[in-house]
Design an enzyme around this catalytic site. Structure first.
Site, PDB file in Angstrom:
ATOM      1  N   CYS A 165       0.808  -1.223   0.000  1.00  0.00           N
ATOM      2  CA  CYS A 165       0.000   0.000   0.000  1.00  0.00           C
ATOM      3  C   CYS A 165       0.839   1.269   0.000  1.00  0.00           C
ATOM      4  O   CYS A 165       0.290   2.373  -0.123  1.00  0.00           O
ATOM      5  CB  CYS A 165      -0.930  -0.006   1.206  1.00  0.00           C
ATOM      6  N   HIS A 305      -2.902   7.424   6.553  1.00  0.00           N
ATOM      7  CA  HIS A 305      -3.156   6.116   5.950  1.00  0.00           C
ATOM      8  C   HIS A 305      -4.573   5.677   6.312  1.00  0.00           C
ATOM      9  O   HIS A 305      -5.316   5.219   5.450  1.00  0.00           O
ATOM     10  CB  HIS A 305      -2.113   5.114   6.434  1.00  0.00           C
ATOM     11  N   GLU A 316      -1.266   4.652  14.027  1.00  0.00           N
ATOM     12  CA  GLU A 316      -0.916   5.872  13.307  1.00  0.00           C
ATOM     13  C   GLU A 316      -1.158   7.107  14.172  1.00  0.00           C
ATOM     14  O   GLU A 316      -0.366   8.060  14.150  1.00  0.00           O
ATOM     15  CB  GLU A 316      -1.709   5.976  12.005  1.00  0.00           C
ATOM     16  N   LYS A 337      -9.704   7.670   2.582  1.00  0.00           N
ATOM     17  CA  LYS A 337     -10.138   6.289   2.321  1.00  0.00           C
ATOM     18  C   LYS A 337     -11.575   6.067   2.772  1.00  0.00           C
ATOM     19  O   LYS A 337     -12.228   5.117   2.322  1.00  0.00           O
ATOM     20  CB  LYS A 337      -9.214   5.291   3.031  1.00  0.00           C
ATOM     21  N   HIS A 342      -9.848   1.699  -0.061  1.00  0.00           N
ATOM     22  CA  HIS A 342      -8.398   1.516  -0.041  1.00  0.00           C
ATOM     23  C   HIS A 342      -7.945   1.013  -1.404  1.00  0.00           C
ATOM     24  O   HIS A 342      -8.242  -0.104  -1.796  1.00  0.00           O
ATOM     25  CB  HIS A 342      -8.035   0.520   1.055  1.00  0.00           C
ATOM     26  N   PHE A 403       1.499  -3.766   3.845  1.00  0.00           N
ATOM     27  CA  PHE A 403       1.823  -5.101   4.337  1.00  0.00           C
ATOM     28  C   PHE A 403       3.318  -5.362   4.126  1.00  0.00           C
ATOM     29  O   PHE A 403       3.879  -5.018   3.087  1.00  0.00           O
ATOM     30  CB  PHE A 403       1.023  -6.163   3.582  1.00  0.00           C
TER      31      PHE A 403
END
Length: 417
Positions: A165, A305, A316, A337, A342, A403
């Protein structure tokens, strides 16, 4: 050596809330949700039956049928967004040196639709190995950058970045670095993803990463809400033209913003979960600020994010408070998002675009779908819940985490000559 200044002169976007950059920005400002029941395949047997699919989009309006057959949807999306950005910037080999214009384009997965179709066809066949001759060229993640360069004749550096991502944030940072080091005049950069297919939904369901709020898809992406329970899968592309400042000025280009810093880090913690204290996120934001010679107090807005996962949003937020201290309470924070879903490898591109537009228009897009405060999050932070906010945005930071523990952030500011 004296580093060159890098500016943004072209933007293109293809998302679930808009099929071009202007539509996308209007969707963000108006808090439009792109989530809806999946139409591309029968999702009735899946735990998640909705996604942020493109809407009213016909690729034939942009790409002829012969070329379409040689491209996976992720490449088709790349071509559309890149073409819009190139046209917006007014850049071409007729007036610029093609050897000094490159393409760095990202995808976290690449041609997963093509891979699924070809393997399924083989398994369901009679055992005879019949594969499409374009199987491999359609599938590989680097093909989008190649297709863009071939269409437009750009012969500068050309490759793909893959870091889940964080992929398209990495592509933007790489383009930025090449230009400021004087190795190119301009880059087409960004990312695309087309994973709203059976394998995409099923795979993320198996990870328990997706929201399963099938009774209310439009409110399923709930970053920083107490009842968040997973992200919503999106698709599309974001394209940018990054250009050396003097090169842009010499041709009278429109300038949206200046890119002033980029940072990367690793969590070194877990294949899918973030570091519980947000250590990698903290490090990447600090390194981005250091790269730009900026202080935390200089930042006005963070496009986070913010995936709407129970662990990720907390990690975060901890990182933001660790980096920005008291200034964290003066920031606007939002997760777009909540509207686009996403976009995996394309997330960094469309979210950097949102950050650039926030700087350009002095509007912070909202985090929609907030209903209940999470007691584990500091309620004094301004998450820009539910409605856009007008404020002077001189500097904006965009965060992406992938990831594998990949983290990347980019910093943009208002252009001043």
């Amino acid at each position: 050596m004296e580093l060159k200044r890098v500016v943004v002169t072209g933007i293109g976007a293809l998302t679930a809330i808009g099929n071009n950059a202007d539509e996308y920005w209007n969707g963000l400002v108006n808090g439009v949700s792109g989530a809806a029941p999946i139409t591309r395949f029968d999702a009735s047997q899946f735990k998640t039956q909705f996604a942020c699919e493109l809407k009213n989009f016909d690729v034939s309006d942009f790409i002829d049928r012969k070329s379409q057959r040689k491209m996976d949807p992720f490449t088709q999306y790349a071509m559309v967004a890149a073409d819009e950005a190139i046209k917006d910037a007014g850049i071409s080999i007729e007036t610029q040196d093609p050897d000094r214009i490159g393409v760095i384009w990202a995808s976290g997965i690449g041609g997963i639709q093509t891979f699924q179709n070809e393997v399924q066809g083989f398994v369901e066949g009679d055992g005879t190995p019949r594969f499409n001759p374009f199987f491999i060229p359609k599938m590989i993640a680097d093909i989008a950058s190649g297709q863009i360069s071939m269409k437009h004749g750009f012969r500068g550096p050309n490759y793909s970045t893959v870091s889940a991502c964080a992929s398209s944030t990495n592509s933007i940072i790489d383009a930025y670095n090449y230009i400021r080091l004087g190795k190119a005049d301009a880059f087409v950069t960004g990312g695309s993803e087309a994973a709203v297919i059976e394998a995409g939904i099923g795979g993320f369901n198996a990870l328990k990463a997706l929201s399963t709020r099938n009774d209310s898809p439009e409110t399923a992406s709930r970053p920083f809400d107490r009842d968040r329970e997973g992200f919503v899968l999106g698709e599309g592309a974001g394209g940018l033209i990054l250009e050396e400042l003097e090169h842009a000025k010499a041709r009278g280009a429109k300038i949206y913003a200046e890119v002033i810093g980029g940072g990367m880090s690793a969590d070194a913690h877990h294949i899918t979960a973030p570091h519980p204290e947000g250590l990698g996120a903290l490090n990447v934001m600090r390194s981005t600020l250091a790269d730009a010679y900026m202080n935390p107090e200089d930042v006005d807005y963070i496009n986070v994010h913010g995936t709407s996962t129970p662990l990720g949003d907390i990690a975060e937020t901890k990182a933001i408070q660790g980096v920005f201290k008291d200034h964290a309470y003066k920031l606007n924070i939002s997760s777009t998002k909540s509207m686009t879903g996403h976009l995996l490898g394309a997330a960094g591109a469309i979210e950097t675009i949102a950050s650039i537009f926030a700087v350009y228009h002095n509007i912070v897009p909202p985090t929609i779908n907030h209903f209940t405060d999470d007691p584990e999050l500091d309620s004094k932070l301004n998450f820009t819940f539910n409605e856009a906010q007008e404020r002077v945005v001189n500097t904006a930071l965009s965060n992406t985490f992938g990831f594998g523990g990949h983290n990347a952030s980019v910093l943009v500011k208002k252009f001043k000559d």
